[in-house]
Design an enzyme around this catalytic site. Structure first.
Site, mmCIF file in Angstrom:
data_model
loop_
_atom_site.group_PDB
_atom_site.id
_atom_site.type_symbol
_atom_site.label_atom_id
_atom_site.label_comp_id
_atom_site.label_asym_id
_atom_site.label_seq_id
_atom_site.Cartn_x
_atom_site.Cartn_y
_atom_site.Cartn_z
ATOM 1 N N LYS A 13 0.829 -1.221 0.000
ATOM 2 C CA LYS A 13 0.000 0.000 0.000
ATOM 3 C C LYS A 13 0.857 1.262 0.000
ATOM 4 O O LYS A 13 0.601 2.183 -0.753
ATOM 5 C CB LYS A 13 -0.886 0.066 1.265
ATOM 6 C CG LYS A 13 -1.979 -0.932 1.348
ATOM 7 C CD LYS A 13 -3.004 -0.529 2.390
ATOM 8 C CE LYS A 13 -2.462 -0.300 3.792
ATOM 9 N NZ LYS A 13 -1.911 -1.475 4.462
ATOM 10 N N ARG A 85 -9.821 1.329 8.322
ATOM 11 C CA ARG A 85 -9.365 -0.007 8.703
ATOM 12 C C ARG A 85 -10.487 -0.818 9.334
ATOM 13 O O ARG A 85 -10.313 -1.998 9.595
ATOM 14 C CB ARG A 85 -8.220 0.123 9.696
ATOM 15 C CG ARG A 85 -6.896 -0.403 9.182
ATOM 16 C CD ARG A 85 -5.927 -0.340 10.313
ATOM 17 N NE ARG A 85 -4.670 -0.956 10.058
ATOM 18 C CZ ARG A 85 -3.600 -0.340 9.552
ATOM 19 N NH1 ARG A 85 -3.653 0.902 9.187
ATOM 20 N NH2 ARG A 85 -2.471 -1.001 9.419
ATOM 21 N N ARG A 124 11.433 -6.959 6.670
ATOM 22 C CA ARG A 124 11.418 -5.527 6.327
ATOM 23 C C ARG A 124 12.232 -4.703 7.318
ATOM 24 O O ARG A 124 12.189 -4.956 8.520
ATOM 25 C CB ARG A 124 9.953 -5.082 6.338
ATOM 26 C CG ARG A 124 9.725 -3.607 6.203
ATOM 27 C CD ARG A 124 8.297 -3.318 5.861
ATOM 28 N NE ARG A 124 7.443 -3.168 7.034
ATOM 29 C CZ ARG A 124 6.200 -2.679 6.983
ATOM 30 N NH1 ARG A 124 5.682 -2.350 5.811
ATOM 31 N NH2 ARG A 124 5.487 -2.563 8.074
ATOM 32 N N ARG A 157 10.494 -2.533 12.523
ATOM 33 C CA ARG A 157 9.367 -2.023 13.299
ATOM 34 C C ARG A 157 9.008 -3.022 14.383
ATOM 35 O O ARG A 157 9.013 -4.227 14.146
ATOM 36 C CB ARG A 157 8.149 -1.797 12.379
ATOM 37 C CG ARG A 157 8.131 -0.417 11.769
ATOM 38 C CD ARG A 157 7.041 -0.219 10.765
ATOM 39 N NE ARG A 157 5.719 -0.704 11.141
ATOM 40 C CZ ARG A 157 4.629 -0.507 10.401
ATOM 41 N NH1 ARG A 157 4.706 0.172 9.274
ATOM 42 N NH2 ARG A 157 3.461 -0.979 10.781
ATOM 43 N N ARG A 168 -1.814 -9.065 13.384
ATOM 44 C CA ARG A 168 -2.302 -7.987 12.510
ATOM 45 C C ARG A 168 -3.077 -8.568 11.329
ATOM 46 O O ARG A 168 -4.076 -7.989 10.889
ATOM 47 C CB ARG A 168 -1.118 -7.143 12.014
ATOM 48 C CG ARG A 168 -0.528 -6.276 13.108
ATOM 49 C CD ARG A 168 0.886 -5.871 12.794
ATOM 50 N NE ARG A 168 0.974 -4.889 11.728
ATOM 51 C CZ ARG A 168 2.103 -4.629 11.055
ATOM 52 N NH1 ARG A 168 3.215 -5.258 11.344
ATOM 53 N NH2 ARG A 168 2.104 -3.722 10.126
#
Ligand code: AMP
Length: 213
Positions: A13, A85, A124, A157, A168
């Protein structure tokens, strides 16, 4: 032009939102980035928000809506990334846009299988200074741990651990995925496969959006 971009975290995104914002001259509004910028302040309220984010939980709708309403009252051309969301955020967004006389023009929904999301997020690294993203395997920085764009130090993160990503994803399937249906019924949904090459996905999205406007 007013766009929203849907998809699980790690679906691409942010990458697509940045590319579309640059192509169409839109403001890229990532609610995750807005929150991460806020929590740098380290007040008691910010620490409470950080705790929820680090666990992979959602920030309550009322807080998110107040933030987004302020941002949208100052901006008419945008791409919203990470918002809505939940179904109630989506309904409230429609109400805000109606009040401002500026409806959402299109919703882009990016599909990526869960296993791929897990691979992408756990590998990531991100730059907290400029928000650039890298991947240890698929898109490593030139110097390990250093951002190619601004020279800042890269971090993982806290919500990108395997366990938190699973949590998540569960929330995404339960709360966020159903939103696409709302936009489908409004006739403004554009769905894409997010597993291909990022530049090609951007070109396909630009084409689909230009055909609409
Ligand atoms: P993101 O950068 O979009 O992956 O968002 C990171 C975290 O910020 C999420 O896991 C949530 O804790 C919080 N967050 C961002 N956007 C929203 C939203 N629209 N509603 C609730 N929480 C959000």
């Amino acid at each position: 032009m007013r766009l929203v971009i849907l998809g699980a975290s790690g679906a691409g995104k942010g990458t697509q939102a940045k590319a579309l914002a640059s192509h169409f001259g839109l403001r890229h509004i990532s609610t995750g980035d807005v929150l991460r910028e806020e929590i740098k302040k380290d007040s008691i309220v910010c620490r409470a928000l950080k705790r929820l984010m680090d666990r992979g939980d959602l920030i309550p709708d009322e807080i998110m809506l107040s933030i987004v309403e302020v941002i949208l009252s100052e901006e008419n051309n945008f791409i919203l990334d990470g918002f809505p969301r939940t179904f109630s955020q989506a309904l409230a967004l429609n109400a805000i846009c109606e009040r401002l006389g500026a409806p959402i023009d299109a919703a882009v929904d990016i599909h990526v299988p869960d296993e791929k999301i897990l691979q992408r997020l756990t590998g990531r690294t991100v730059c907290p200074s400029c928000t650039a993203m890298f991947h240890k395997e698929y898109f490593p920085p030139k110097v390990t741990g250093v951002c190619d764009k601004c020279g800042g130090g890269l971090i993982q993160r806290p919500d990108d651990t395997a366990e938190t990503v699973q949590h998540r994803l569960k929330l995404y399937h339960k709360l966020t995925e159903p939103i696409a249906d709302l936009y489908r019924r409004q006739g403004i949904l554009i769905s894409v496969d997010g597993t291909g090459e990022a530049n090609q996905i951007t070109q396909d999205l630009i084409k689909a959006l230009e055909e609409r406007f």
